[in-house]
Design a protein around this motif. Structure first.
Motif, PDB file in Angstrom:
ATOM      1  N   GLU A  72       0.838  -1.200   0.000  1.00 50.22           N
ATOM      2  CA  GLU A  72       0.000   0.000   0.000  1.00 50.22           C
ATOM      3  C   GLU A  72       0.875   1.251   0.000  1.00 50.22           C
ATOM      4  N   GLY A  73       0.608   2.170  -0.916  1.00 49.32           N
ATOM      5  CA  GLY A  73       1.304   3.452  -0.969  1.00 49.32           C
ATOM      6  C   GLY A  73       2.654   3.429  -1.668  1.00 49.32           C
ATOM      7  N   PRO A 103      -1.366  -2.166  -4.937  1.00 49.06           N
ATOM      8  CA  PRO A 103      -0.979  -3.156  -3.922  1.00 49.06           C
ATOM      9  C   PRO A 103      -1.331  -4.565  -4.380  1.00 49.06           C
TER      10      PRO A 103
END
Length: 119
Positions: A72-73, A103
């Motif tokens: 994530e991110g 992701p």
């Protein structure tokens, strides 16, 4: 007589309200403790890196393995910096748009020798 019955009912109602208030506070405090513990656990797990092999999860001391799962991110730029592989797009023909990274995307990483010599 009626006043005596009324006082007994009033006292039972007050006791019931007191028990309900204590139970509500206990539930609220328990809920906050659970939220706090799960938050701490989540932050702790983010700081650890895992390698998945088969059905086992093993801790890795290396920043990146040859097979990398995007988290994530993360972007290709941050992964490239972290893993020391500036040629991620060239080594992964299934990535058609470098900006379309999500992701769970599995990519091949080949860390450069320069990054390994810094350790």
């Amino acid at each position: 007589m009626r006043a005596l019955i009324s006082n007994k009912n009033t006292s039972k109602i007050k006791t019931s309200i007191l028990i309900a208030d204590v139970a509500s506070w206990l539930c609220a405090v328990s809920f906050m403790a659970i939220v706090l513990m799960s938050s701490v656990r989540e932050n702790h797990l983010r700081n650890l890196e895992y390698v998945v092999r088969g059905s086992q999860m093993l801790m890795s001391h290396r920043p990146c393995d040859e097979i990398y799962v995007v988290g994530e991110g993360e972007t290709l730029h941050t992964i490239s910096d972290k893993c020391g592989d500036p040629y991620i797009v060239e080594r992964n023909p299934h990535i058609h748009d470098p900006d379309d990274v999500f992701p769970g995307l599995v990519i091949k990483i080949v860390p450069s020798n320069h990054n390994k010599s810094l350790r």
